[in-house]
Design a protein around this motif. Structure first.
Motif, PDB file in Angstrom:
ATOM      1  N   PRO A 102       0.863  -1.420   0.539  1.00  0.00           N
ATOM      2  CA  PRO A 102       0.386   0.124  -0.040  1.00  0.00           C
ATOM      3  C   PRO A 102       1.339   1.226  -0.976  1.00  0.00           C
ATOM      4  N   VAL A 103       0.326   2.142  -0.368  1.00  0.00           N
ATOM      5  CA  VAL A 103       0.880   3.422  -0.664  1.00  0.00           C
ATOM      6  C   VAL A 103       0.028   4.757  -0.275  1.00  0.00           C
ATOM      7  N   VAL A 104       1.440   5.506   0.316  1.00  0.00           N
ATOM      8  CA  VAL A 104       0.283   6.060   1.500  1.00  0.00           C
ATOM      9  C   VAL A 104       0.329   7.460   1.527  1.00  0.00           C
ATOM     10  N   ASP A 114      -2.359  21.700  -2.933  1.00  0.00           N
ATOM     11  CA  ASP A 114      -2.177  21.784  -3.811  1.00  0.00           C
ATOM     12  C   ASP A 114      -1.066  20.866  -3.947  1.00  0.00           C
ATOM     13  N   ALA A 115       0.616  21.413  -3.092  1.00  0.00           N
ATOM     14  CA  ALA A 115       0.994  20.163  -2.517  1.00  0.00           C
ATOM     15  C   ALA A 115       1.186  18.256  -2.433  1.00  0.00           C
ATOM     16  N   LEU A 119       1.786  16.107  -5.297  1.00  0.00           N
ATOM     17  CA  LEU A 119       2.181  14.159  -4.972  1.00  0.00           C
ATOM     18  C   LEU A 119       1.250  13.232  -5.335  1.00  0.00           C
ATOM     19  N   MET A 120       0.733  12.999  -4.854  1.00  0.00           N
ATOM     20  CA  MET A 120      -0.664  12.033  -5.491  1.00  0.00           C
ATOM     21  C   MET A 120      -0.575  11.763  -6.413  1.00  0.00           C
ATOM     22  N   PRO A 130      -1.746   2.296  -8.096  1.00  0.00           N
ATOM     23  CA  PRO A 130      -2.987   2.347  -8.402  1.00  0.00           C
ATOM     24  C   PRO A 130      -4.098   3.145  -7.467  1.00  0.00           C
ATOM     25  N   SER A 131      -3.686   3.049  -6.377  1.00  0.00           N
ATOM     26  CA  SER A 131      -4.718   4.120  -5.444  1.00  0.00           C
ATOM     27  C   SER A 131      -3.284   4.460  -4.497  1.00  0.00           C
ATOM     28  N   VAL A 132      -4.019   5.766  -4.106  1.00  0.00           N
ATOM     29  CA  VAL A 132      -2.834   5.891  -3.385  1.00  0.00           C
ATOM     30  C   VAL A 132      -3.897   6.830  -2.105  1.00  0.00           C
TER      31      VAL A 132
END
Length: 141
Positions: A102-104, A114-115, A119-120, A130-132
């Motif tokens: 998983p990526v968070v 905005d920052a 990043l996302m 695929p999902s953040v």
């Protein structure tokens, strides 16, 4: 003598006026639609988020601090500040080896919205995530 020719009555509806009205309504909706979708200031509701399973792999945590510096951590390890391209390259390489990780995103409270969004987008487009997910403070209510 003349023969009288009877004309049959035609039962047709003239749709030309309806088409004109429909086109006018279409133009009105096309002009007003962008005005309706503009953002409105709202107070977002507060809710508790579910934590990741303890049995799952440790997540990749991409962070942005208040100064706009990027960091990448796996589990509890901490790294030095890096560029956005380095973050994308490292995340993409890690996901090739372990695609179920998983990526968070962890954004400082003082950093601009905005920052965090940039990043996302970077993680999704350049790194192929695929999902953040977004990290929250479990103590905040």
């Amino acid at each position: 003598m003349y023969k009288r020719v009877r004309r049959r009555k035609v039962a047709e509806i003239n749709v030309v006026p309806y088409i004109d009205v429909m086109l006018v309504l279409l133009i009105i909706f096309m002009v007003t639609a962008p005005l309706i979708t503009q953002g409105v200031k709202v107070n977002l509701p507060k809710a508790d988020a579910e934590a990741l399973d303890k049995e799952s792999k440790p997540p990749l945590v991409a962070s942005v601090d208040a100064d706009g510096n990027y960091y990448l951590a796996v589990g509890t390890s901490k790294n030095e500040p890096m560029s956005a391209e380095q973050v994308a390259t490292l995340v993409a390489a890690h996901l090739k080896v372990e695609p179920d990780t998983p990526v968070v995103v962890n954004g400082d409270g003082a950093v601009s919205y905005d920052a965090v969004i940039q990043l996302m987008v970077l993680l999704q487009q350049k790194a192929g995530v695929p999902s953040v997910g977004l990290m929250t403070d479990p103590g905040a209510k």
